[in-house]
Design a protein around this motif. Structure first.
Motif, PDB file in Angstrom:
ATOM      1  N   SER A  39       0.857  -1.184   0.000  1.00 21.49           N
ATOM      2  CA  SER A  39       0.000   0.000   0.000  1.00 21.49           C
ATOM      3  C   SER A  39       0.892   1.232   0.000  1.00 21.49           C
ATOM      4  N   ARG A  40       0.291   2.400   0.148  1.00 20.37           N
ATOM      5  CA  ARG A  40       1.075   3.630   0.231  1.00 20.37           C
ATOM      6  C   ARG A  40       1.600   3.875   1.635  1.00 20.37           C
ATOM      7  N   LEU A  41       1.280   2.998   2.575  1.00 21.35           N
ATOM      8  CA  LEU A  41       1.791   3.111   3.942  1.00 21.35           C
ATOM      9  C   LEU A  41       3.019   2.218   4.098  1.00 21.35           C
ATOM     10  N   PRO A  42       4.088   2.735   4.676  1.00 21.28           N
ATOM     11  CA  PRO A  42       5.312   1.948   4.836  1.00 21.28           C
ATOM     12  C   PRO A  42       5.048   0.631   5.556  1.00 21.28           C
ATOM     13  N   THR A  43       5.545  -0.456   5.014  1.00 25.26           N
ATOM     14  CA  THR A  43       5.502  -1.830   5.546  1.00 25.26           C
ATOM     15  C   THR A  43       4.118  -2.469   5.484  1.00 25.26           C
ATOM     16  N   TRP A  44       3.103  -1.749   5.070  1.00 32.09           N
ATOM     17  CA  TRP A  44       1.755  -2.310   5.029  1.00 32.09           C
ATOM     18  C   TRP A  44       1.350  -2.671   3.607  1.00 32.09           C
ATOM     19  N   SER A  45       0.780  -3.855   3.468  1.00 31.01           N
ATOM     20  CA  SER A  45       0.177  -4.268   2.209  1.00 31.01           C
ATOM     21  C   SER A  45      -1.262  -3.766   2.139  1.00 31.01           C
ATOM     22  N   VAL A  46      -1.898  -3.988   0.995  1.00 33.14           N
ATOM     23  CA  VAL A  46      -3.331  -3.692   0.886  1.00 33.14           C
ATOM     24  C   VAL A  46      -4.101  -4.495   1.935  1.00 33.14           C
ATOM     25  N   GLY A  47      -3.677  -5.718   2.165  1.00 36.81           N
ATOM     26  CA  GLY A  47      -4.326  -6.551   3.175  1.00 36.81           C
ATOM     27  C   GLY A  47      -4.211  -5.983   4.575  1.00 36.81           C
ATOM     28  N   HIS A  48      -3.063  -5.385   4.899  1.00 36.07           N
ATOM     29  CA  HIS A  48      -2.909  -4.726   6.198  1.00 36.07           C
ATOM     30  C   HIS A  48      -3.918  -3.589   6.352  1.00 36.07           C
ATOM     31  N   VAL A  49      -4.034  -2.769   5.316  1.00 35.34           N
ATOM     32  CA  VAL A  49      -4.920  -1.603   5.400  1.00 35.34           C
ATOM     33  C   VAL A  49      -6.369  -2.045   5.582  1.00 35.34           C
ATOM     34  N   LEU A  50      -6.802  -3.027   4.798  1.00 29.60           N
ATOM     35  CA  LEU A  50      -8.193  -3.466   4.886  1.00 29.60           C
ATOM     36  C   LEU A  50      -8.473  -4.203   6.191  1.00 29.60           C
ATOM     37  N   THR A  51      -7.493  -4.950   6.679  1.00 26.64           N
ATOM     38  CA  THR A  51      -7.664  -5.601   7.978  1.00 26.64           C
ATOM     39  C   THR A  51      -7.754  -4.556   9.086  1.00 26.64           C
ATOM     40  N   HIS A  52      -6.937  -3.531   8.996  1.00 26.38           N
ATOM     41  CA  HIS A  52      -7.019  -2.446   9.970  1.00 26.38           C
ATOM     42  C   HIS A  52      -8.404  -1.799   9.948  1.00 26.38           C
ATOM     43  N   LEU A  53      -8.940  -1.566   8.757  1.00 23.13           N
ATOM     44  CA  LEU A  53     -10.264  -0.953   8.670  1.00 23.13           C
ATOM     45  C   LEU A  53     -11.334  -1.850   9.290  1.00 23.13           C
ATOM     46  N   ALA A  54     -11.199  -3.152   9.137  1.00 21.35           N
ATOM     47  CA  ALA A  54     -12.157  -4.060   9.768  1.00 21.35           C
ATOM     48  C   ALA A  54     -12.056  -4.013  11.282  1.00 21.35           C
ATOM     49  N   ARG A  55     -10.840  -4.045  11.801  1.00 18.43           N
ATOM     50  CA  ARG A  55     -10.670  -4.013  13.256  1.00 18.43           C
ATOM     51  C   ARG A  55     -11.063  -2.631  13.826  1.00 18.43           C
ATOM     52  N   ASN A  56     -10.842  -1.584  13.048  1.00 14.06           N
ATOM     53  CA  ASN A  56     -11.252  -0.254  13.488  1.00 14.06           C
ATOM     54  C   ASN A  56     -12.772  -0.169  13.603  1.00 14.06           C
ATOM     55  N   ALA A  57     -13.479  -0.774  12.631  1.00 13.59           N
ATOM     56  CA  ALA A  57     -14.938  -0.810  12.709  1.00 13.59           C
ATOM     57  C   ALA A  57     -15.387  -1.546  13.965  1.00 13.59           C
ATOM     58  N   GLU A  58     -14.740  -2.656  14.259  1.00  7.51           N
ATOM     59  CA  GLU A  58     -15.076  -3.393  15.480  1.00  7.51           C
ATOM     60  C   GLU A  58     -14.824  -2.550  16.722  1.00  7.51           C
ATOM     61  N   GLY A  59     -13.731  -1.772  16.702  1.00  3.81           N
ATOM     62  CA  GLY A  59     -13.430  -0.927  17.842  1.00  3.81           C
ATOM     63  C   GLY A  59     -14.503   0.120  18.078  1.00  3.81           C
ATOM     64  N   HIS A  60     -14.968   0.755  17.008  1.00  4.42           N
ATOM     65  CA  HIS A  60     -16.040   1.736  17.154  1.00  4.42           C
ATOM     66  C   HIS A  60     -17.338   1.056  17.586  1.00  4.42           C
ATOM     67  N   SER A  61     -17.599  -0.136  17.066  1.00  4.10           N
ATOM     68  CA  SER A  61     -18.789  -0.877  17.491  1.00  4.10           C
ATOM     69  C   SER A  61     -18.726  -1.180  18.980  1.00  4.10           C
ATOM     70  N   ARG A  62     -17.553  -1.563  19.447  1.00  2.00           N
ATOM     71  CA  ARG A  62     -17.379  -1.868  20.862  1.00  2.00           C
ATOM     72  C   ARG A  62     -17.698  -0.634  21.719  1.00  2.00           C
ATOM     73  N   ARG A  63     -17.233   0.512  21.283  1.00  2.00           N
ATOM     74  CA  ARG A  63     -17.484   1.735  22.040  1.00  2.00           C
ATOM     75  C   ARG A  63     -18.958   2.105  22.022  1.00  2.00           C
ATOM     76  N   LEU A  64     -19.603   2.003  20.863  1.00  2.06           N
ATOM     77  CA  LEU A  64     -21.017   2.372  20.777  1.00  2.06           C
ATOM     78  C   LEU A  64     -21.895   1.399  21.548  1.00  2.06           C
ATOM     79  N   GLN A  65     -21.587   0.097  21.467  1.00  2.00           N
ATOM     80  CA  GLN A  65     -22.344  -0.873  22.242  1.00  2.00           C
ATOM     81  C   GLN A  65     -22.193  -0.589  23.731  1.00  2.00           C
ATOM     82  N   GLY A  66     -20.985  -0.243  24.145  1.00  2.00           N
ATOM     83  CA  GLY A  66     -20.765   0.107  25.537  1.00  2.00           C
ATOM     84  C   GLY A  66     -21.570   1.324  25.958  1.00  2.00           C
ATOM     85  N   ALA A  67     -21.582   2.343  25.116  1.00  5.19           N
ATOM     86  CA  ALA A  67     -22.325   3.566  25.448  1.00  5.19           C
ATOM     87  C   ALA A  67     -23.816   3.282  25.584  1.00  5.19           C
ATOM     88  N   LEU A  68     -24.349   2.407  24.726  1.00  3.91           N
ATOM     89  CA  LEU A  68     -25.770   2.056  24.824  1.00  3.91           C
ATOM     90  C   LEU A  68     -26.080   1.348  26.139  1.00  3.91           C
TER      91      LEU A  68
END
Length: 210
Positions: A39-68
């Motif tokens: 990818s355009r990020l040092p040491t990261w492949s396209v797979g790294h970026v997309l995996t990060h986006l998936a885990r980031n979505a889970e992180g936000h879900s965790r926070r919103l579920q907690g707030a509810l």
């Protein structure tokens, strides 16, 4: 004109859904070979970026579920080490698995956007380890999608960023410039340039955001 998407989570949610749709269309059908490309990020492949986006979505879900549930939880229970390890563990999976993971995590997050909106985005005082409350999750997720869509190197560019996103995030990112100067002695030169009283030095550099 600057806008505050953190203060308007419903609008930020709409923008986030549209941003994800553009991303999903761009990565649909990626092959295993394409997923392994840098990818355009040092040491990261396209797979790294997309995996990060998936885990980031889970992180936000965790926070919103907690707030509810009136619970203050972090995006990543194990902090930055967990975040980094999960990205490494998931980056080399087959392309179809990475894309299915991203889709599922984003859909769960969008469902929680809707549930949080119906509940009035409760418990804004719960900031976890992020420095912003649950009302800020949609706008911060929007940033992740827009920035990392560019990082994939698949043709999406800053010129494609929506005006509303730029109107919000430009001011936010400008507020981080002073602390991100690679050489703090450049502050005066930067101030002079911002005030129209000097040229911007060609060697002035910023540490990456995030």
């Amino acid at each position: 004109m600057a806008i505050d998407l953190e203060a308007d989570p419903d609008r930020a949610s709409d923008l986030c859904r549209a941003a994800y749709q553009r991303l999903a269309e761009a990565v649909e059908g990626l092959t295993d070979h394409q997923m392994a490309r840098p990818s355009r990020l040092p040491t990261w492949s396209v797979g790294h970026v997309l995996t990060h986006l998936a885990r980031n979505a889970e992180g936000h879900s965790r926070r919103l579920q907690g707030a509810l549930q009136n619970e203050d939880v972090p995006k990543y229970a194990g902090g930055s080490e967990q975040r980094a390890q999960e990205i490494e563990d998931g980056a080399d999976r087959p392309a179809a698995e990475v894309l299915a993971d991203l889709e599922a995590s984003q859909r769960r997050l969008e469902n929680l956007f809707a549930e949080s909106s119906s509940a009035g985005w409760p418990n804004p005082q719960l900031v976890g380890d992020a420095g912003y409350g649950p009302r800020g999750c949609p706008s911060h997720r929007l940033r992740e999608i827009e920035m990392h869509h560019v990082d994939l190197g698949l043709g999406y560019a800053p010129a494609n960023w929506p005006d509303e996103y730029v109107a919000w995030d430009l001011d936010v990112l400008l507020s981080t410039v002073s602390e991100r100067l690679a050489d703090p002695s450049d502050r005066r030169d930067l101030m002079a340039w911002l005030a129209g009283r000097g040229a911007l030095p060609s060697d002035l550099t910023l540490d990456p955001w995030g």
